[in-house]
Design an enzyme around this catalytic site. Structure first.
Site, PDB file in Angstrom:
ATOM      1  N   ASP A  95      67.381  36.965  40.960  1.00 59.84           N
ATOM      2  CA  ASP A  95      66.430  36.219  40.122  1.00 59.84           C
ATOM      3  C   ASP A  95      66.990  34.866  39.697  1.00 59.84           C
ATOM      4  O   ASP A  95      66.252  33.883  39.599  1.00 59.84           O
ATOM      5  CB  ASP A  95      66.113  37.021  38.845  1.00 59.84           C
ATOM      6  CG  ASP A  95      64.872  37.877  39.011  1.00 59.84           C
ATOM      7  OD1 ASP A  95      64.407  38.035  40.152  1.00 59.84           O
ATOM      8  OD2 ASP A  95      64.376  38.388  37.990  1.00 59.84           O
ATOM      9  N   HIS A 137      63.757  32.383  28.741  1.00 62.25           N
ATOM     10  CA  HIS A 137      64.379  33.713  28.871  1.00 62.25           C
ATOM     11  C   HIS A 137      65.901  33.709  28.729  1.00 62.25           C
ATOM     12  O   HIS A 137      66.494  34.767  28.524  1.00 62.25           O
ATOM     13  CB  HIS A 137      64.039  34.341  30.220  1.00 62.25           C
ATOM     14  CG  HIS A 137      62.588  34.639  30.419  1.00 62.25           C
ATOM     15  ND1 HIS A 137      61.850  35.371  29.520  1.00 62.25           N
ATOM     16  CD2 HIS A 137      61.733  34.293  31.415  1.00 62.25           C
ATOM     17  CE1 HIS A 137      60.599  35.477  29.959  1.00 62.25           C
ATOM     18  NE2 HIS A 137      60.503  34.809  31.094  1.00 62.25           N
ATOM     19  N   GLY A 145      65.524  35.819  34.167  1.00 60.54           N
ATOM     20  CA  GLY A 145      64.184  35.360  34.540  1.00 60.54           C
ATOM     21  C   GLY A 145      64.104  33.908  34.960  1.00 60.54           C
ATOM     22  O   GLY A 145      63.256  33.165  34.454  1.00 60.54           O
ATOM     23  N   ASP A 172      53.182  30.987  27.795  1.00 63.31           N
ATOM     24  CA  ASP A 172      53.587  31.463  29.117  1.00 63.31           C
ATOM     25  C   ASP A 172      53.058  32.889  29.290  1.00 63.31           C
ATOM     26  O   ASP A 172      52.907  33.621  28.307  1.00 63.31           O
ATOM     27  CB  ASP A 172      55.124  31.457  29.146  1.00 63.31           C
ATOM     28  CG  ASP A 172      55.739  31.593  30.523  1.00 63.31           C
ATOM     29  OD1 ASP A 172      55.632  32.683  31.096  1.00 63.31           O
ATOM     30  OD2 ASP A 172      56.369  30.629  31.005  1.00 63.31           O
ATOM     31  N   HIS A 174      54.684  35.281  30.383  1.00 61.97           N
ATOM     32  CA  HIS A 174      55.799  36.172  30.045  1.00 61.97           C
ATOM     33  C   HIS A 174      56.237  35.987  28.590  1.00 61.97           C
ATOM     34  O   HIS A 174      56.182  34.880  28.061  1.00 61.97           O
ATOM     35  CB  HIS A 174      57.000  35.901  30.965  1.00 61.97           C
ATOM     36  CG  HIS A 174      56.681  36.094  32.417  1.00 61.97           C
ATOM     37  ND1 HIS A 174      56.309  35.055  33.235  1.00 61.97           N
ATOM     38  CD2 HIS A 174      56.661  37.218  33.176  1.00 61.97           C
ATOM     39  CE1 HIS A 174      56.072  35.528  34.451  1.00 61.97           C
ATOM     40  NE2 HIS A 174      56.272  36.830  34.443  1.00 61.97           N
TER      41      HIS A 174
END
EC number: 3.5.1.98
Length: 429
Positions: A95, A137, A145, A172, A174
């Site tokens: 990631d 993140h 992330g 966002d 997320h």
């Protein structure tokens, strides 16, 4: 009302040239596309454009641990095979890959947010924009992330030197977990995140019950949403909650993270928002007439990211943009229609009226538990680390030479996870 907002905009073309690797959904190239649209619509003529300074390691270590910052500075694609333990410890890998010029990329996007906060602090501008920022993140000691350095936390720490209370808002798709975690125990920052929650969706945090702890209890607000939320539901919910938050908390400044992965049709998203719906949130926040720092964030269908952030730049400048996209270097990405608006999404809206009402009631109930505009002991303002006048080359010659040596190392084309599937469902911004 202010007669005319003074707006600063931060951009460095180098951020758009970094490459996370094949099959990785994060494409910093979207920042070049955004910038060229902003230029094509002549928006640059209505604001001050700045190239941000590259944040120094000592600035990044205002939040991040010094050993993590030092590791990011040192690691390169050619040497990463020697550091498997550290890569695991700092969560670098699929990631959050190690790529060429990784540290410089972090320095630029974090420097933009820090510079934006400083200009607001010095009352040089009413609004400051850094579309390269918003990497919400990243944690104190690890990447997460697609985010390595949490520029938002660094910008908020800067604003706290001059403001008793700072409000952070995140749209966002997320959850803004890194920012929430950084300020979970304090009442000096209220974090409000509207995000998809459930179905193992990344990062898995952000339940309505997560409200902060100790001095920070009730100062974290989470608005967990299900798939398919549309403009009407989202903007109504946003307006009710944010209006009440501003009334109760009375922040001195606002930081707004405008992740564009909440738009319809995003590669990693699951909402039905149009660009107008997304931009309506920016309009609502702008009307409070408080010092405002605006950043980007997620967004993985890059032509829509560029459309969205350009429209929102227009909103901040009180400028309506024609739907037909003007000629620009990236016009082919917007073909065949070359229009600014995008169609609404068709994902089934799983957010029932009763569900949204329940969430709203819970959030408003929690807000009633806070003191009205909590009193905060103000300390003496610490000095800014960065004085914009000096010559960066002269100031930091050793460090720059070291970076230059790293930059010269050649990276093989097959360095990145060859043959991996594009695991979109595990990934995010």
């Amino acid at each position: 009302m202010r007669s005319k907002d003074k707006i600063s905009y931060f951009y460095d073309g180098d951020v758009g040239s970094v490459y996370f690797g094949p099959n990785h959904p994060m494409k910093p190239h979207r920042l070049c596309m955004t910038h060229h649209l902003v230029l094509a619509y002549d928006l640059h003529k209505k604001m001050e454009i700045y190239r941000p300074h590259k944040a120094y390691p000592v600035e990044l270590a205002q939040f991040h641990s010094a050993d993590y910052v030092e590791f990011l500075h040192r690691i390169t694609p050619d040497t990463q095979h020697l550091f498997s333990n550290e890569l695991a410890r700092y969560n670098l890998g699929e990631d959050c890959p190690v790529f060429e010029n990784l540290f410089e990329f972090c320095q630029i996007y974090a420097g933009g947010t820090i510079d934006a906060a400083r200009r607001l602090n010095n009352q040089l501008f009413d609004i400051a924009i850094n579309w390269a920022g918003g990497l919400h993140h990243a944690k104190k000691c690890e990447a997460s992330g697609f985010c390595y350095i949490n520029d938002l936390v660094l910008g908020i720490l800067e604003l706290l030197k001059y403001h008793a209370r700072v409000l952070y808002i995140d749209i966002d798709v997320h959850h803004g977990d890194g920012v929430e975690e950084a300020f979970y125990f304090t009442d000096r920052v209220m974090t409000v995140s509207f995000h998809k929650f459930g179905d193992m969706f990344f990062p898995g945090t952000g339940d309505v019950k997560d409200i902060g702890e100790r001095e920070g209890k009730y100062y974290a607000i989470n608005v967990p949403l299900k798939d398919g939320i549309d403009d009407n539901s989202f903007t109504r919910l946003f307006k009710i909650i944010i209006s009440k938050v501003v009334e109760m908390y009375q922040p001195g400044a606002i930081v707004l993270q405008c992740g564009a992965d909440s738009l319809a049709g995003d590669r990693l998203g699951c909402f039905n928002l149009s660009i107008d719906g997304h931009a309506e949130c920016v309009k609502i926040v702008k009307k409070f007439n408080l010092p405002l720092l605006v950043t980007g964030g997620g967004g993985y269908t890059k032509e829509n990211v560029a459309r969205c952030w350009t429209v929102e730049t227009g909103v901040l400048l009180d400028t309506e943009l024609p739907n037909e996209i003007p000629e620009n270097e990236y016009i082919k990405y917007f073909a065949p229609d070359c229009l600014l608006n995008i169609p609404n999404g068709h994902i089934e809206n799983l957010n029932s009226k009763s569900y949204l009402k329940t969430i709203t009631m819970q959030v408003l109930e929690n807000l009633r538990s806070i003191q009205h505009a909590p009193g905060v002991q103000m300390q003496e303002v610490p000095p800014d680390f960065y004085i914009p006048d000096f010559d960066e080359d002269e100031q930091n010659a050793d460090e720059r030479m070291d970076q230059h040596t790293q930059d010269k190392q050649i990276q093989r084309d097959d360095e990145y996870y060859d043959g991996d599937n594009d695991n979109d469902h595990n990934m995010d911004m």
